[in-house]
Design a protein around this motif. Structure first.
Motif, PDB file in Angstrom:
ATOM      1  N   LEU A 310       2.754  -0.346   5.502  1.00 32.23           N
ATOM      2  CA  LEU A 310       2.220   0.506   4.977  1.00 32.23           C
ATOM      3  C   LEU A 310       1.995   0.262   3.327  1.00 32.23           C
ATOM      4  CD1 LEU A 310       3.115   3.612   7.128  1.00 32.23           C
ATOM      5  CD2 LEU A 310       0.902   2.621   6.795  1.00 32.23           C
ATOM      6  N   LEU A 311       3.411  -0.219   2.944  1.00 33.43           N
ATOM      7  CA  LEU A 311       3.198  -0.445   1.372  1.00 33.43           C
ATOM      8  C   LEU A 311       2.322  -1.434   1.019  1.00 33.43           C
ATOM      9  CD1 LEU A 311       7.170  -0.382   0.771  1.00 33.43           C
ATOM     10  CD2 LEU A 311       5.348   1.118  -0.086  1.00 33.43           C
ATOM     11  N   PHE A 312       2.230  -2.663   1.873  1.00 35.54           N
ATOM     12  CA  PHE A 312       1.219  -3.676   1.609  1.00 35.54           C
ATOM     13  C   PHE A 312      -0.042  -3.302   1.735  1.00 35.54           C
ATOM     14  CE2 PHE A 312      -1.337  -7.065   3.742  1.00 35.54           C
ATOM     15  CZ  PHE A 312      -1.077  -8.137   2.806  1.00 35.54           C
ATOM     16  N   TYR A 313      -0.472  -2.484   2.915  1.00 34.46           N
ATOM     17  CA  TYR A 313      -1.969  -2.278   2.936  1.00 34.46           C
ATOM     18  C   TYR A 313      -2.387  -1.108   1.863  1.00 34.46           C
ATOM     19  CZ  TYR A 313      -2.612  -4.691   7.137  1.00 34.46           C
ATOM     20  OH  TYR A 313      -2.787  -5.848   7.862  1.00 34.46           O
ATOM     21  N   GLY A 314      -1.406  -0.074   1.406  1.00 35.67           N
ATOM     22  CA  GLY A 314      -1.501   0.713   0.392  1.00 35.67           C
ATOM     23  C   GLY A 314      -1.838   0.068  -0.860  1.00 35.67           C
ATOM     24  N   ARG A 315      -1.212  -1.035  -1.235  1.00 34.13           N
ATOM     25  CA  ARG A 315      -1.487  -1.959  -2.381  1.00 34.13           C
ATOM     26  C   ARG A 315      -2.791  -2.458  -2.507  1.00 34.13           C
ATOM     27  NH1 ARG A 315       4.344  -3.598  -1.772  1.00 34.13           N
ATOM     28  NH2 ARG A 315       5.460  -2.533  -3.202  1.00 34.13           N
ATOM     29  N   LEU A 316      -3.198  -2.924  -1.161  1.00 27.56           N
ATOM     30  CA  LEU A 316      -4.516  -3.433  -1.173  1.00 27.56           C
ATOM     31  C   LEU A 316      -5.574  -2.331  -1.343  1.00 27.56           C
ATOM     32  CD1 LEU A 316      -4.296  -5.830   2.064  1.00 27.56           C
ATOM     33  CD2 LEU A 316      -4.246  -6.377  -0.432  1.00 27.56           C
ATOM     34  N   LYS A 317      -5.262  -1.149  -1.211  1.00 27.76           N
ATOM     35  CA  LYS A 317      -6.440   0.083  -1.411  1.00 27.76           C
ATOM     36  C   LYS A 317      -5.919   0.441  -2.882  1.00 27.76           C
ATOM     37  CE  LYS A 317      -8.102   0.045   2.541  1.00 27.76           C
ATOM     38  NZ  LYS A 317      -7.922   0.955   3.485  1.00 27.76           N
ATOM     39  N   SER A 331       1.775   9.046   5.937  1.00 28.83           N
ATOM     40  CA  SER A 331       1.352   8.272   6.968  1.00 28.83           C
ATOM     41  C   SER A 331       2.548   8.313   8.332  1.00 28.83           C
ATOM     42  CB  SER A 331       0.837   6.931   6.543  1.00 28.83           C
ATOM     43  OG  SER A 331      -0.142   7.088   5.576  1.00 28.83           O
ATOM     44  N   LEU A 332       3.595   7.762   7.679  1.00 28.26           N
ATOM     45  CA  LEU A 332       4.765   7.691   8.676  1.00 28.26           C
ATOM     46  C   LEU A 332       5.173   9.077   9.575  1.00 28.26           C
ATOM     47  CD1 LEU A 332       7.296   5.398   6.728  1.00 28.26           C
ATOM     48  CD2 LEU A 332       5.908   4.900   8.769  1.00 28.26           C
ATOM     49  N   ARG A 333       4.794  10.202   8.665  1.00 28.64           N
ATOM     50  CA  ARG A 333       4.993  11.450   9.297  1.00 28.64           C
ATOM     51  C   ARG A 333       4.082  11.709  10.200  1.00 28.64           C
ATOM     52  NH1 ARG A 333       7.626  13.010   4.299  1.00 28.64           N
ATOM     53  NH2 ARG A 333       9.833  13.785   4.625  1.00 28.64           N
ATOM     54  N   LEU A 358       1.157   2.852  14.457  1.00 28.88           N
ATOM     55  CA  LEU A 358       1.310   2.208  13.222  1.00 28.88           C
ATOM     56  C   LEU A 358      -0.077   1.669  12.721  1.00 28.88           C
ATOM     57  CD1 LEU A 358       2.913   1.378  10.842  1.00 28.88           C
ATOM     58  CD2 LEU A 358       3.458  -0.706  12.010  1.00 28.88           C
ATOM     59  N   SER A 359      -0.866   0.939  13.561  1.00 25.99           N
ATOM     60  CA  SER A 359      -2.303   0.597  13.612  1.00 25.99           C
ATOM     61  C   SER A 359      -3.169   1.728  13.112  1.00 25.99           C
ATOM     62  CB  SER A 359      -2.782  -0.178  14.663  1.00 25.99           C
ATOM     63  OG  SER A 359      -2.021  -1.436  14.903  1.00 25.99           O
ATOM     64  N   VAL A 360      -2.651   2.788  13.456  1.00 32.86           N
ATOM     65  CA  VAL A 360      -3.859   3.925  13.159  1.00 32.86           C
ATOM     66  C   VAL A 360      -3.351   4.391  11.763  1.00 32.86           C
ATOM     67  CG1 VAL A 360      -4.431   6.224  13.682  1.00 32.86           C
ATOM     68  CG2 VAL A 360      -4.337   4.617  15.502  1.00 32.86           C
ATOM     69  N   ALA A 361      -2.319   4.459  11.446  1.00 30.01           N
ATOM     70  CA  ALA A 361      -1.651   4.712  10.084  1.00 30.01           C
ATOM     71  C   ALA A 361      -2.036   3.965   8.925  1.00 30.01           C
ATOM     72  CB  ALA A 361      -0.167   4.844  10.068  1.00 30.01           C
ATOM     73  N   ILE A 362      -2.003   2.533   9.512  1.00 33.80           N
ATOM     74  CA  ILE A 362      -2.466   1.349   8.510  1.00 33.80           C
ATOM     75  C   ILE A 362      -4.190   1.637   8.097  1.00 33.80           C
ATOM     76  CG2 ILE A 362      -3.291  -0.948   8.406  1.00 33.80           C
ATOM     77  CD1 ILE A 362      -0.511  -1.696   9.559  1.00 33.80           C
ATOM     78  N   SER A 363      -4.972   1.836   9.033  1.00 30.77           N
ATOM     79  CA  SER A 363      -6.206   2.283   9.061  1.00 30.77           C
ATOM     80  C   SER A 363      -6.761   3.395   8.028  1.00 30.77           C
ATOM     81  CB  SER A 363      -7.041   2.517  10.471  1.00 30.77           C
ATOM     82  OG  SER A 363      -6.798   3.796  11.075  1.00 30.77           O
ATOM     83  N   LEU A 364      -5.700   4.489   8.066  1.00 34.06           N
ATOM     84  CA  LEU A 364      -6.105   5.735   7.309  1.00 34.06           C
ATOM     85  C   LEU A 364      -5.209   5.680   5.880  1.00 34.06           C
ATOM     86  CD1 LEU A 364      -5.664   8.298  10.509  1.00 34.06           C
ATOM     87  CD2 LEU A 364      -7.773   7.569   9.385  1.00 34.06           C
ATOM     88  N   ILE A 365      -4.745   4.758   5.684  1.00 37.86           N
ATOM     89  CA  ILE A 365      -3.929   4.949   4.094  1.00 37.86           C
ATOM     90  C   ILE A 365      -4.833   4.604   3.170  1.00 37.86           C
ATOM     91  CG2 ILE A 365      -3.225   2.501   4.238  1.00 37.86           C
ATOM     92  CD1 ILE A 365      -0.500   3.643   3.126  1.00 37.86           C
ATOM     93  N   GLY A 366      -4.782   5.368   2.267  1.00 36.76           N
ATOM     94  CA  GLY A 366      -5.697   5.306   1.259  1.00 36.76           C
ATOM     95  C   GLY A 366      -6.867   6.084   1.058  1.00 36.76           C
ATOM     96  N   ASN A 367      -7.034   6.976   2.220  1.00 34.11           N
ATOM     97  CA  ASN A 367      -8.020   7.894   2.426  1.00 34.11           C
ATOM     98  C   ASN A 367      -9.492   7.279   2.422  1.00 34.11           C
ATOM     99  OD1 ASN A 367      -6.511  10.465   2.536  1.00 34.11           O
ATOM    100  ND2 ASN A 367      -6.560  10.344   0.288  1.00 34.11           N
ATOM    101  N   PRO A 368      -9.787   5.945   3.112  1.00 38.28           N
ATOM    102  CA  PRO A 368     -11.033   5.421   3.361  1.00 38.28           C
ATOM    103  C   PRO A 368     -11.871   6.353   3.709  1.00 38.28           C
ATOM    104  CG  PRO A 368      -9.742   4.844   5.172  1.00 38.28           C
ATOM    105  CD  PRO A 368      -8.661   5.741   4.546  1.00 38.28           C
TER     106      PRO A 368
END
Length: 526
Positions: A310-317, A331-333, A358-368
């Motif tokens: 999540l940190l990695f994908y969050g930085r990408l966003k 996201s983890l909660r 976890l895949s669902v959490a990754i898709s939603l991080i950063g409020n796309p």
């Protein structure tokens, strides 16, 4: 105490005698050159297996050719220096030449008892190869970017000098409108209405929709004598903000191909599509910052923890500092991976359901603004599925969601509208109540008796409704479809009560049409 392998390597004469700053500059340039080569190769290869084979051949082949061929040319004083420079243009040989020069300096210094290579006696060969590698690094990096833009972003080869395609959108829209008129397939009224809505949006502004697809098609070329495969046939869809659209369909209907086109994994064969007003053919690099994707198969790294993903994908966003930390915690909660230290465990220790969450959490991080979810609840237990549904409901308030699923219950709970796909084309579209009313205008009466009374049951049902249709029969259990227009529920109850007095009725039930019935009916008749 025996020295470790790392200590032994550090104290080799090659590293110890030559100037550390020279080695730092050389290895820094060579590493970046190899990264540029990798970028260029990734832009040129579309198949991972082919790229892997070529990479192995490149690495091991270069080493063998350097030892058994290139080194002899270097040590031959009569071999033309111009050919040496030409061979060093190959990145593998330029790296070998630099290592050769450093090793020769270290060997000579050890033999004479002096220092190795220093800046003041930087040899002609080392200067030559360093300059070549530096120039190649920059040229290959630019070439990789250019090829990637014209290959995967579908930009014009002279895109550096052309104006932004967004300025010519009106012409692009009108041309697509002309193309969409030539749809061969006979479409149902609701699908035609959706196509007309798309054409209206194209004339006005694509920015009014989160996702807009106009006559989108994907054709896979046939191999080994097999015919072409039409995966998506002229799909037109308008998805506003705040809506969750459910894509239903049997396996192979084209749902995943559609998502792959919208996320830039594959290119459409024809048609156009826009995400937040950006064209998937020319603006994919900008679209990536506004979308989230939960693929059908989890794309995770075994040695990273859930938090690190999540940190990695969050930085990408473009999330940073406390905002990033807070987003990861939330996201983890939201997917129940926070408690028990699950967020800090390596993914290889996760169960299949935990990886899916976890895949669902990754898709939603950063409020796309747009999220694509390809069967997100696969493999989840009922409690986790219910929790996931709550997450999706909250997410659609901030953007649009396109969801594929085989669970009719999930589709009814989450989706504002549904589209049923069969053989790559949209067969019907509407909210769940509309679809059940349109394709399920009947009640389902189930009655279980002994086998000798089956005929009496059938006669009883036809007295209730002349157009009743038997759809199932086995071992005394029969199912009938009763048209709603000519069936009154009170009459059904009265008839069953009379039947109980005439012969034993083990069990009976009257049900309204379910979404599953609609799905089966549409899939079988299309």
């Amino acid at each position: 105490m025996p020295q470790t392998l790392s200590n032994l390597l550090i104290w080799l004469n090659f590293f110890r005698l030559n100037d550390y700053s020279i080695q730092l500059v050389f290895f820094l340039i060579s590493i970046n050159l190899q990264i540029s080569v990798a970028f260029l190769a990734s832009a040129m290869f579309s198949d991972v297996k082919t790229a892997t084979v070529v990479a192995y051949i490149y690495v091991f082949g270069t080493g063998l050719l350097g030892i058994f061929l290139f080194q002899f040319f270097l040590e031959d004083p009569h071999f033309p220096r111009g050919w040496i420079i030409a061979m060093e243009l190959y990145p593998g040989f330029s790296l070998y030449r630099g290592l050769y020069e450093l090793s020769q300096s270290a060997f000579a210094a050890d033999y004479r008892g002096v220092n190795g290579m220093r800046w003041r006696d930087f040899g002609d060969g080392m200067k030559e190869v360093t300059c070549i590698m530096l120039i190649e690094w920059l040229l290959l990096l630019v070439s990789a970017f250019y090829i990637d833009q014209i290959t995967y972003s579908s930009k014009h080869p002279l895109f550096f000098f052309l104006q932004s395609p967004s300025k010519n959108k009106q012409h692009h829209y009108s041309s697509n409108k002309q193309i969409s008129k030539f749809v061969v397939e006979m479409e149902k009224p609701d699908v035609c209405q959706e196509r007309e809505k798309v054409e209206q949006y194209l004339l006005e502004s694509t920015g009014n929709c989160a996702v807009l697809c106009n006559n989108l098609k994907k054709v896979y070329s046939g191999k080994d004598g097999n015919p072409q495969k039409l995966a998506v046939r002229g799909l037109s869809l308008a998805l506003p903000q705040g809506e969750c659209f459910g894509m239903l369909g049997p396996n192979g209907a084209g749902k995943t191909s559609f998502i792959n086109m919208m996320t830039g994994i594959i290119k459409p064969s024809s048609g156009s599509a826009f995400v937040q007003g950006l064209d998937i053919l020319t603006d994919m690099d900008r679209i990536y910052t506004t979308i989230g994707v939960c693929p059908q198969h989890d794309l995770l790294w075994d040695k990273l923890s859930g938090r690190e993903h999540l940190l990695f994908y969050g930085r990408l966003k473009n999330l940073k500092g406390s905002v990033l930390t807070q987003a990861v915690e939330e996201s983890l909660r939201s997917v129940n991976l926070f408690h028990g230290g699950n967020g800090d465990k390596q993914v290889r220790r996760y169960s299949g359901g935990m990886k899916r969450r976890l895949s669902v959490a990754i898709s939603l991080i950063g409020n796309p603004k747009v999220v694509y979810m390809d069967e997100p609840s696969t493999g989840l237990d009922p409690a986790s599925r219910k929790s996931l549904w709550d997450v999706v409901k909250r997410a659609k308030r901030k953007g649009a969601i396109i969801l594929t699923t085989h669970s009719m219950e999930e589709a009814e709970v989450l989706c504002d509208r549904l589209g049923i796909f069969v053989n790559g084309s949209l067969q019907c579209i509407g909210n769940p109540k509309e679809l059940k009313g349109r394709y399920g205008g009947s009640y389902v009466l189930t009655m279980t008796t002994s086998k000798e009374h089956e005929q009496e049951v059938e006669e009883l049902v036809h007295r209730i409704s002349k157009n009743a249709k038997k759809i199932y029969r086995t071992s005394g259990t029969q199912k009938f479809e009763l048209p709603k227009k000519e069936t009154k529920i009170a009459e059904v109850f009265q008839a069953v009560e009379k039947a109980k007095k005439m012969f034993p009725v083990v069990a009976w039930g009257l049900a309204d049409t379910t979404l599953e019935d609609v799905f089966v009916k549409v899939a079988q008749t299309s």
